[in-house]
Scaffold this motif. Structure first.
Motif, PDB file in Angstrom:
ATOM      1  N   LYS A  18       0.810  -1.210   0.000  1.00  0.00           N
ATOM      2  CA  LYS A  18       0.000   0.000   0.000  1.00  0.00           C
ATOM      3  C   LYS A  18       0.848   1.266   0.000  1.00  0.00           C
ATOM      4  O   LYS A  18       0.395   2.321  -0.390  1.00  0.00           O
ATOM      5  N   SER A  19       2.076   1.144   0.495  1.00  0.00           N
ATOM      6  CA  SER A  19       2.951   2.317   0.535  1.00  0.00           C
ATOM      7  C   SER A  19       4.111   2.210  -0.433  1.00  0.00           C
ATOM      8  O   SER A  19       5.071   2.960  -0.343  1.00  0.00           O
ATOM      9  N   ALA A  23       1.990   1.720  -5.807  1.00  0.00           N
ATOM     10  CA  ALA A  23       0.637   2.031  -5.318  1.00  0.00           C
ATOM     11  C   ALA A  23      -0.104   3.034  -6.178  1.00  0.00           C
ATOM     12  O   ALA A  23      -1.255   2.784  -6.575  1.00  0.00           O
ATOM     13  N   PRO A  24       0.480   4.214  -6.512  1.00  0.00           N
ATOM     14  CA  PRO A  24      -0.269   5.165  -7.355  1.00  0.00           C
ATOM     15  C   PRO A  24      -0.528   4.637  -8.758  1.00  0.00           C
ATOM     16  O   PRO A  24      -1.578   4.922  -9.345  1.00  0.00           O
ATOM     17  N   ILE A  25       0.410   3.857  -9.287  1.00  0.00           N
ATOM     18  CA  ILE A  25       0.225   3.301 -10.630  1.00  0.00           C
ATOM     19  C   ILE A  25      -0.910   2.286 -10.630  1.00  0.00           C
ATOM     20  O   ILE A  25      -1.717   2.233 -11.566  1.00  0.00           O
ATOM     21  N   ILE A  26      -0.977   1.486  -9.560  1.00  0.00           N
ATOM     22  CA  ILE A  26      -2.062   0.513  -9.446  1.00  0.00           C
ATOM     23  C   ILE A  26      -3.405   1.225  -9.339  1.00  0.00           C
ATOM     24  O   ILE A  26      -4.393   0.817  -9.960  1.00  0.00           O
ATOM     25  N   LYS A  27      -3.461   2.305  -8.568  1.00  0.00           N
ATOM     26  CA  LYS A  27      -4.707   3.060  -8.440  1.00  0.00           C
ATOM     27  C   LYS A  27      -5.144   3.639  -9.775  1.00  0.00           C
ATOM     28  O   LYS A  27      -6.339   3.642 -10.098  1.00  0.00           O
ATOM     29  N   ILE A  28      -4.181   4.116 -10.563  1.00  0.00           N
ATOM     30  CA  ILE A  28      -4.506   4.658 -11.892  1.00  0.00           C
ATOM     31  C   ILE A  28      -5.049   3.563 -12.791  1.00  0.00           C
ATOM     32  O   ILE A  28      -6.010   3.778 -13.549  1.00  0.00           O
ATOM     33  N   ALA A  29      -4.434   2.371 -12.711  1.00  0.00           N
ATOM     34  CA  ALA A  29      -4.888   1.252 -13.539  1.00  0.00           C
ATOM     35  C   ALA A  29      -6.315   0.849 -13.171  1.00  0.00           C
ATOM     36  O   ALA A  29      -7.157   0.608 -14.043  1.00  0.00           O
ATOM     37  N   VAL A  30      -6.599   0.763 -11.863  1.00  0.00           N
ATOM     38  CA  VAL A  30      -7.952   0.415 -11.407  1.00  0.00           C
ATOM     39  C   VAL A  30      -8.948   1.486 -11.847  1.00  0.00           C
ATOM     40  O   VAL A  30     -10.056   1.181 -12.299  1.00  0.00           O
ATOM     41  N   LEU A  31      -8.547   2.754 -11.735  1.00  0.00           N
ATOM     42  CA  LEU A  31      -9.414   3.856 -12.151  1.00  0.00           C
ATOM     43  C   LEU A  31      -9.692   3.801 -13.646  1.00  0.00           C
ATOM     44  O   LEU A  31     -10.822   4.055 -14.091  1.00  0.00           O
ATOM     45  N   ALA A  32      -8.664   3.463 -14.431  1.00  0.00           N
ATOM     46  CA  ALA A  32      -8.840   3.369 -15.886  1.00  0.00           C
ATOM     47  C   ALA A  32      -9.817   2.256 -16.249  1.00  0.00           C
ATOM     48  O   ALA A  32     -10.661   2.422 -17.140  1.00  0.00           O
ATOM     49  N   ALA A 288      -7.623   0.724 -21.026  1.00  0.00           N
ATOM     50  CA  ALA A 288      -7.561  -0.143 -19.848  1.00  0.00           C
ATOM     51  C   ALA A 288      -6.410  -1.136 -19.965  1.00  0.00           C
ATOM     52  O   ALA A 288      -5.689  -1.389 -18.985  1.00  0.00           O
ATOM     53  N   THR A 289      -6.196  -1.693 -21.142  1.00  0.00           N
ATOM     54  CA  THR A 289      -5.138  -2.678 -21.341  1.00  0.00           C
ATOM     55  C   THR A 289      -3.763  -2.050 -21.167  1.00  0.00           C
ATOM     56  O   THR A 289      -2.876  -2.633 -20.515  1.00  0.00           O
ATOM     57  N   ILE A 290      -3.561  -0.873 -21.733  1.00  0.00           N
ATOM     58  CA  ILE A 290      -2.269  -0.190 -21.605  1.00  0.00           C
ATOM     59  C   ILE A 290      -1.953   0.101 -20.148  1.00  0.00           C
ATOM     60  O   ILE A 290      -0.827  -0.110 -19.683  1.00  0.00           O
ATOM     61  N   ASN A 291      -2.940   0.575 -19.413  1.00  0.00           N
ATOM     62  CA  ASN A 291      -2.719   0.853 -17.995  1.00  0.00           C
ATOM     63  C   ASN A 291      -2.407  -0.420 -17.213  1.00  0.00           C
ATOM     64  O   ASN A 291      -1.568  -0.409 -16.305  1.00  0.00           O
ATOM     65  N   MET A 292      -3.075  -1.524 -17.549  1.00  0.00           N
ATOM     66  CA  MET A 292      -2.793  -2.782 -16.869  1.00  0.00           C
ATOM     67  C   MET A 292      -1.403  -3.307 -17.211  1.00  0.00           C
ATOM     68  O   MET A 292      -0.725  -3.890 -16.357  1.00  0.00           O
ATOM     69  N   VAL A 293      -0.978  -3.118 -18.451  1.00  0.00           N
ATOM     70  CA  VAL A 293       0.372  -3.542 -18.856  1.00  0.00           C
ATOM     71  C   VAL A 293       1.420  -2.778 -18.055  1.00  0.00           C
ATOM     72  O   VAL A 293       2.393  -3.365 -17.537  1.00  0.00           O
ATOM     73  N   LEU A 297       4.055  -4.441 -15.329  1.00  0.00           N
ATOM     74  CA  LEU A 297       5.508  -4.297 -15.453  1.00  0.00           C
ATOM     75  C   LEU A 297       6.110  -3.706 -14.176  1.00  0.00           C
ATOM     76  O   LEU A 297       7.192  -4.128 -13.734  1.00  0.00           O
ATOM     77  N   VAL A 298       5.409  -2.739 -13.598  1.00  0.00           N
ATOM     78  CA  VAL A 298       5.895  -2.144 -12.344  1.00  0.00           C
ATOM     79  C   VAL A 298       5.876  -3.175 -11.224  1.00  0.00           C
ATOM     80  O   VAL A 298       6.818  -3.254 -10.410  1.00  0.00           O
ATOM     81  N   LEU A 299       4.813  -3.984 -11.180  1.00  0.00           N
ATOM     82  CA  LEU A 299       4.737  -5.027 -10.157  1.00  0.00           C
ATOM     83  C   LEU A 299       5.869  -6.044 -10.313  1.00  0.00           C
ATOM     84  O   LEU A 299       6.468  -6.483  -9.318  1.00  0.00           O
ATOM     85  N   ILE A 300       6.164  -6.421 -11.558  1.00  0.00           N
ATOM     86  CA  ILE A 300       7.255  -7.371 -11.808  1.00  0.00           C
ATOM     87  C   ILE A 300       8.590  -6.767 -11.397  1.00  0.00           C
ATOM     88  O   ILE A 300       9.421  -7.428 -10.752  1.00  0.00           O
TER      89      ILE A 300
END
Length: 411
Positions: A18-19, A23-32, A288-293, A297-300
Motif C-alpha cells: 500500500k505504501s 501504489a499510485p500506478i495501481i490506483k490509476i490502472a484500477v481507475l482506468a 484499460a489494457t495499456i494501464n494494466m500492462v 511491469l511495475v509489479l514485476i
C-alpha cells in the motif's frame, strides 16, 4: 493448494504494498478500468436504446412492412384502392414471425381555422388497428373511436395543435379534394379527442389519425377497399428477410416496402451508432489494457527479488507468471466492480428520472433512452477481462528472462 494463487493473495493483502512505489500506478490502472467500463456500459445502453426507441416510433405510424399498390409506394396518400379480401389478411399465415396486419388509408387535406391553416395527412384506421404502439406517445386525452357509427374523432399531435391553436375537445374544419376532379372540396368537421407527441417532426407535423370510413367515402370506395396494409413483425432484426418473404407471398399487383427502405435516411443514420459504439469500446479497452500492462511491469520490477527466490526454490516460469496474472485479475475485478456499480447506477437514474434531455429535432426523442441488457453487460465484463489477460501474457514473458542469481542481488 494452488501455489500461484496463494502467493498472489498474500501479495495483494501485504501492508507494504500500500505504501510502495507501485501504489499510485495501481490506483490509476484500477481507475482506468472503472472509467472504461462506465463508458462502455453507458455507450452501449444509450446507443442501442436510441436505436430501439426511434425504430419503435417509426413502426408505430407505418408498421414494419407496408403493402400497397405500386403507384402508391412513394406517396403518403392512398390513390388506388386495394380489396381487403387477400390471403394475408387479417392473418398472414404463409409467413412466420408476423404478429399483426392492419388495413389503413390516407388522404391529404387542409385544416382551416380562424387564424391559421395547415396541410395534413389524414390517416384512416379501422377496428383492426392496434393502438398499443401509438398509446405510448399519447400525452392527453384518448384514442378515437373507430368502431360502431362513423364519428368525427381524431388524434392530433401536440405540435400541430399548438400551431393551429387547438386543444383537447376543439373542433375544426378539414377540406379534402375529391378524386372525381370536382372543384368543390369535401368538408369534414373533426374533433380532437387525443394529443400525441412522437418526437419525430415528420410525423407530428403531418399526421392526424381517425376513422378510415372518412377516406372511403371521400374517395367513393367500397367498405371492403383500403389504401394499404401495415405488417408488424415479432422481431425487427428479421425485417429484411421477412420483407422479401412477404413480397413473394403477395399478389403480383401489390408491392411491399420495409420502413428501413422507406425511411432509409433515418435508418442509415441509426447505423452510424453501431460504428460509434465499436470505436468507443475499442478505445476504452485499449486504454484499460495499456494501464494494466504498465501496472504489471511495475509489479514485476518491484518483485524482482521475489521472482529470483522463487526460481531458486524450483518454481517454473509459468507458475511465477500466474502469480502476477492473478494479481492483475484482482486489480481488474476491483475496477470492474466500481465501473459496473457506477455505470448501471447512471443508467437506472436516466431510465427512471430522465436527467439527460435531447433535442427532438435532431435525435427524434426528448429524453435520452437507455436499454439495459444484462447479457450485454456480462459480455462487456468478460470480454474486457479476456482481452486484458490475453495481452498481459506478453509483458509477463519478461519473467522468463530474469536470472535467479542476478534477481536475488537486484536492488
Amino acid at each position: 493448494m494452488n501455489l500461484a494463487y496463494f502467493i498472489a493473495k498474500r501479495l495483494v493483502s501485504a501492508k507494504e504494498t500500500k505504501s510502495s512505489i507501485s501504489a499510485p500506478i495501481i490506483k490509476i490502472a484500477v481507475l482506468a478500468i472503472a472509467i472504461g467500463m462506465v463508458m462502455m456500459i453507458v455507450s452501449v445502453a444509450t446507443g442501442i436504446g436510441l436505436q430501439k426507441k426511434i425504430r419503435e416510433k417509426v413502426s408505430a405510424f407505418n408498421g414494419h412492412i407496408i403493402i400497397s399498390n405500386f403507384e402508391d409506394n412513394q406517396s403518403q396518400v392512398s390513390v388506388t384502392p386495394i380489396s381487403i379480401h387477400q390471403d394475408f389478411y387479417p392473418d398472414f399465415k404463409s409467413v412466420s414471425g408476423i404478429s399483426h396486419v392492419q388495413a389503413v388509408a390516407s388522404k391529404a387535406g387542409i385544416i382551416r381555422t380562424e387564424n391559421a391553416f395547415e396541410g395534413i395527412v389524414f390517416k384512416g384506421v379501422g377496428k383492426d388497428y392496434d393502438w398499443q404502439f401509438v398509446r405510448e406517445f399519447l400525452i392527453e386525452g384518448r384514442t378515437p373511436a373507430v368502431s360502431g357509427q362513423l364519428g368525427n374523432e381524431v388524434l392530433m399531435s401536440q405540435f400541430m395543435a399548438n400551431r393551429l391553436n387547438l386543444k383537447l375537445g376543439s373542433t375544426f374544419n378539414t377540406f379534402f379534394m375529391k378524386e372525381d376532379n370536382d372543384r368543390l372540396p369535401n368538408l369534414r368537421v373533426l374533433k380532437v379527442v387525443g394529443l400525441y407527441n412522437s418526437g419525430i417532426q415528420e410525423f407530428d407535423a403531418s399526421y392526424i389519425i381517425g376513422d378510415i370510413r372518412h377516406v372511403q367515402r371521400i374517395n367513393k370506395w367500397q367498405p371492403d377497399q383500403v389504401g394499404a396494409f401495415e405488417v408488424f413483425l415479432d422481431d425487427f432484426t428479421t425485417i429484411k428477410t421477412k420483407g422479401e418473404e412477404v413480397y413473394e407471398q403477395t399478389n403480383a399487383t401489390l408491392d411491399t416496402q420495409t420502413i428501413a427502405e422507406k425511411f432509409y435516411y433515418i435508418f442509415e443514420w441509426l447505423e452510424l451508432f453501431d460504428f460509434n459504439i465499436i470505436v468507443i469500446l475499442m478505445v476504452m479497452v485499449a486504454v484499460a489494457t495499456i494501464n494494466m500492462v504498465v501496472a504489471l511491469l511495475v509489479l514485476i520490477l518491484e518483485r524482482t527479488q521475489m521472482i529470483g527466490i522463487l526460481k531458486a526454490l524450483g518454481a517454473n516460469n509459468w507458475e511465477i507468471r500466474k502469480v502476477f496474472l492473478y494479481n492483475a485479475l484482482y486489480l481488474m475485478s476491483r475496477g470492474l466492480f466500481w465501473g459496473n456499480l457506477i455505470g448501471i447506477g447512471v443508467l437506472l437514474i436516466q431510465q427512471y428520472f430522465g436527467v439527460i434531455r435531447l433535442n427532438p429535432e435532431n435525435y427524434y426523442v426528448d429524453v435520452a433512452p437507455v436499454y439495459i441488457n444484462w447479457f450485454y453487460i456480462l459480455a462487456l465484463n468478460f470480454g474486457t477481462v479476456f482481452i486484458c489477460l490475453l495481452v498481459l501474457l506478453i509483458p509477463s514473458y519478461i519473467i522468463t528472462k530474469i536470472s535467479p542469481v542476478k534477481a536475488i542481488r537486484f536492488e
